[in-house]
Each structure stands twice: as structure tokens, then as C-alpha cells.
Design an enzyme around this catalytic site. Structure first.
Site, PDB file in Angstrom:
ATOM      1  CE1 TYR A  14      -0.035  44.691 -28.450  1.00 59.36           C
ATOM      2  CE2 TYR A  14      -1.466  45.606 -26.756  1.00 59.36           C
ATOM      3  CZ  TYR A  14      -0.359  45.704 -27.560  1.00 59.36           C
ATOM      4  OH  TYR A  14       0.450  46.803 -27.468  1.00 59.36           O
ATOM      5  CB  CYS A  15      -0.169  41.073 -22.703  1.00 60.67           C
ATOM      6  SG  CYS A  15       0.050  41.514 -20.962  1.00 60.67           S
ATOM      7  N   PRO A  16      -1.235  44.447 -22.938  1.00 64.14           N
ATOM      8  CG  PRO A  16      -2.858  45.712 -21.853  1.00 64.14           C
ATOM      9  CD  PRO A  16      -2.643  44.394 -22.520  1.00 64.14           C
TER      10      PRO A  16
END
Length: 438
Positions: free
Chosen positions: A146-148
Site C-alpha cells: 500500500y503506497c500512501p
């Protein structure tokens, strides 16, 4: 907001059945806004404050910086808004290939071990290459992380946009640093030369400026170009050494911040590109590679095919133009379900898939068909066996008729009283010379 969520009446969100995919995580929304904001900030500062008259500068700006910035923002939007490969409710396993040599009564491996399910997704089917993402609350096929900074999970369907965003951000930062170097070199060259002569320093002429000497022994620098920044004029005493206005702006805080941001972006994106190179080359996600390396991976984690790239799509493994354009990923006909690892139809979305084990083939023979004539006297015990529904529905009349016919041919066992038994024993003892023992 961690986990499955929705907004505007199931119009956007990550919940099952939403119309448009959008992660509503607060941290992700803030970070993706920062990602877009930094690009827009750099573009504004470069366009307004760092416009240069040199051909090399304009080439870098027009041919490299502007296109890469636009493509980076487009890739960021696609990575943020694209469904990364979330498994829908009601998804079912891929049908097994037909095998004529396999016995019909032999249970398949899927029936022997059951199917994988995700407890956090309401026991929905979980394909072999899917992993649950706690931020979006969904199982993502080929999940990487998961890449913010893109506000979304990286999976099978948006990994391409994530890589393109990193690539074009890296190129835009390189272009920005190159333009800053051009400006710095010209400003340094100008400040080291004296203007105590009727002719301005050579560096000024190279920058496109002309001089006009007035009666007070002062000359005015005017640009020969019509660009926004170059329409700046100033008067300088010939006895003073002052940088041109462009150099004054280069020393401003905005340009210093731009230089720092560019250096950080170059370092960060270059590391990310090196890390994703293995994913592109192996056709396998990071989590799958970690499992295989630890010895937990099976054939289900391996690439579906070596004939095309699963990240960028297409029909071949060769690099193509569509690899570098932020357009949706497409696979060869019939291979989309194979990549995702499931089949799905909209009418199945009412609940999780429940596998059904086929019942054994019902026997169509009656309980008396395999009995010999001498054994039919014991056949009455078989009448206690329950009938199957198929026999009761389809063969009810034939079954009852056959049963009555068999009962007519069954040898009837005579009733024997206790007195008859005693008389029979007395005759047998007398025949063999045995006396009754009292």
C-alpha cells in the site's frame, strides 16, 4: 479511515459493490494531495521564475520537463483511481481443465482440500496470488504494497501506473535540476565579470540582452525576447557589479526549496525504480517473491504465462509504446481471468461463493436384483433401507411393482409352536437312542 468504506451512497469507496474505486484513507488522501501539489509547485516555480533564453534551457524545459510532469500527474491520477485488482464478492475459482482420463468418481484436488477463503472479507473466495490489504479492507490480486503517495494499494491492475509515476517523477526532477544548473552557471559567470566598460559583459549578450547607454553614463538591459520573464528591464551604473534579475530570483527561497525537493525526488524515485525492476523482469509481485524465497510458494504464485508481461499487459514480452502511456492494462483474449485467478458475474455478488460437492450417483437396481432364489427369504431385512429421492420420484411405480413380485416368490416360513418343538426333540432323541434326562 482504515478498512472497507464508501461515500456518497456507494458511489465511491472500497466497499463491495461500489461504482467507482477510491480509497478513503485519510493518510492516503493527504499524501496523494502532497504528491500532486509538489509537482504543481515545481512546475509553477520553473515556468515563472526560471525561464531562460538559452536554446538548451528551452529544449530541456519544453521537450523533457513539461511532458514528464504532465505524464507524472496523469499516472498519479490513474494509480489513485484504478481498482488495483480487488476480488469482488461472489468470485469463484477458475474452472478446472477437462481431463478425459480422470475417473468421474475421483474427487478433484479442490474438492479434497476446499477453496481458500478470506475471513476478513466475509469468507469470500481468495485466489492464490491475492493478499488482504488492511487499509482498503479488500483482497488484492498480486498485491505489492500500500503506497500512501498514490493513496491506493498497488496490485495487478494499477502496478503499471505506479511504476510510470515513479519514472516520470524521476525524469521531471532530473530536468528541473538540469535547468537549475544552467541558471547557476550563467549567474556565476556574470557575477565574476566586471561591467566597467561601455560594452556589457559577454554573458549578458549570450542571455539575449541589449544595452542602451544614456546621458548619465548608465545603461539599461532589455531583453530581445517577448517572454514573460525576459520583459524585465533595469538600469545599472557602469561602475557597479550586480547580477541580472534572473540571478536574484535564483537565490530566492522558492528556488532553494525547489532544488532540495528535486534532489530528494531523484534519490527516492531511483531507489524505487531499482526495486521494481525485479517485478517487471520476473512477472511476480514482491510478496510472492518473498514467499517463494522463504519456501512457502507453490505453482499458484508463479506467472501465468511467459508470453507477455503481466504488469504492462500486451501480447508480447517485448517493450512497446503502450508501456509508457498511462492507459488501462489489457491482456490477450481469455487471459484476464487467468491473471486475476477467478471468474465473476454481477449476479453472483449477493454473497460469497459456496462450493457444492456432487452427490454420489444413485443406484438404479432394486434390493432384490442380486439375491439368489434360496436367499430371498432373508430379503425382508433390506426393506429397511431408505429410498433415494431419484428412485422415489422417477421409479416409484416400477420399484413397488418389483417389490410385490419378489414377495410373491419368497418362501413363506411356517409358524412353529413350543409344543411342536418339544415333540420334535423327543422323536430325535428316541431315534438316536438317547433317554430323557430328568
Amino acid at each position: 479511515m482504515v478498512g472497507r468504506s464508501e461515500c456518497c451512497g456507494s458511489y465511491v469507496g472500497t466497499q463491495f459493490g461500489v461504482k467507482n474505486w477510491l480509497s478513503l484513507d485519510i493518510c492516503g488522501l493527504v499524501c496523494v494531495t502532497m504528491s500532486a501539489g509538489l509537482h504543481l509547485f515545481a512546475f509553477t516555480v520553473v515556468t515563472i521564475d526560471l525561464v531562460h533564453e538559452k536554446i538548451a534551457f528551452r529544449a530541456v524545459y519544453g521537450l523533457l520537463y513539461v511532458p514528464t510532469t504532465i505524464l507524472a500527474l496523469a499516472s498519479l491520477f490513474m494509480a489513485w483511481k484504478t481498482d488495483p485488482g480487488a476480488v469482488p464478492m461472489g468470485a469463484r475459482p477458475l474452472p478446472e481443465p477437462e481431463d478425459d482420463n480422470r475417473s468421474e468418481n475421483l474427487a478433484s484436488p479442490l474438492q479434497k482440500r476446499g477453496i481458500r477463503r478470506c475471513r476478513k472479507c466475509n469468507d469470500n473466495f481468495k485466489p492464490g496470488r491475492a493478499h488482504h490489504d488492511s487499509v482498503t479492507g479488500r483482497c488484492i490480486v498480486k498485491m505489492d504494497h500500500y503506497c500512501p503517495w498514490i493513496g491506493n494499494a498497488v496490485g495487478a491492475l494499477n502496478h503499471k501506473f505506479f511504476v510510470l509515476f515513479i519514472l516520470y517523477t524521476f525524469l521531471a526532477a532530473i530536468a528541473c535540476m538540469t535547468m537549475l544548473v544552467f541558471i547557476g552557471m550563467d549567474c556565476h559567470d556574470f557575477t565574476t565579470k566586471s561591467v566597467n566598460s561601455p560594452t556589457p559583459a559577454p554573458s549578458l549578450i549570450n542571455l539575449g540582452y541589449q544595452n542602451m547607454i544614456d546621458d548619465n553614463n548608465r545603461f539599461t538591459l532589455r531583453s530581445s525576447s517577448n517572454s514573460l520573464i525576459s520583459r524585465v528591464a533595469m538600469s545599472l551604473p557602469l561602475s557597479e557589479q550586480q547580477p541580472i534579475p534572473l540571478c536574484n530570483k535564483t537565490n530566492s527561497g522558492l528556488n532553494v526549496a525547489l532544488c532540495v525537493i528535486s534532489v530528494i525526488f531523484v534519490i527516492f524515485t531511483s531507489c524505487m525504480l531499482v526495486e521494481n525492476y525485479d517485478t517487471i523482469q520476473s512477472n511476480t509481485g514482491k510478496i510472492a517473491r518473498m514467499k517463494i524465497k522463504a519456501g512457502f510458494g507453490g505453482t499458484e504464485l508463479s506467472p501465468v504465462s511467459e508470453n507477455y508481461n503481466e504488469m504492462f499487459g500486451g501480447k508480447t514480452q517485448r517493450v512497446s509504446w503502450h508501456w509508457f502511456v498511462p492507459t488501462p492494462v489489457t491482456f490477450p483474449e481469455g487471459m484476464g481471468d487467468q491473471i486475476l485467478g477467478y471468474v465473476w458475474r454481477e449476479e453472483w455478488s449477493y454473497g460469497p461463493y459456496r462450493e457444492t460437492v456432487p452427490p454420489p450417483t444413485p443406484s438404479r437396481q432394486t434390493p432384490f436384483e442380486n439375491l439368489e432364489v434360496g436367499q430371498q427369504g432373508n430379503a425382508s431385512s433390506l426393506l429397511d433401507q431408505p429410498l433415494t429421492l431419484a428412485e422415489a420420484d422417477t421409479d416409484n411405480n416400477n420399484y413397488l411393482t418389483n417389490t410385490m413380485d419378489e414377495r410373491e416368490h419368497t418362501t413363506e416360513i411356517p409358524k412353529v409352536s413350543p409344543l411342536d418343538v418339544e415333540t420334535s426333540l423327543t422323536k430325535r432323541n428316541s431315534k438316536h437312542g438317547l433317554d430323557e434326562v430328568i
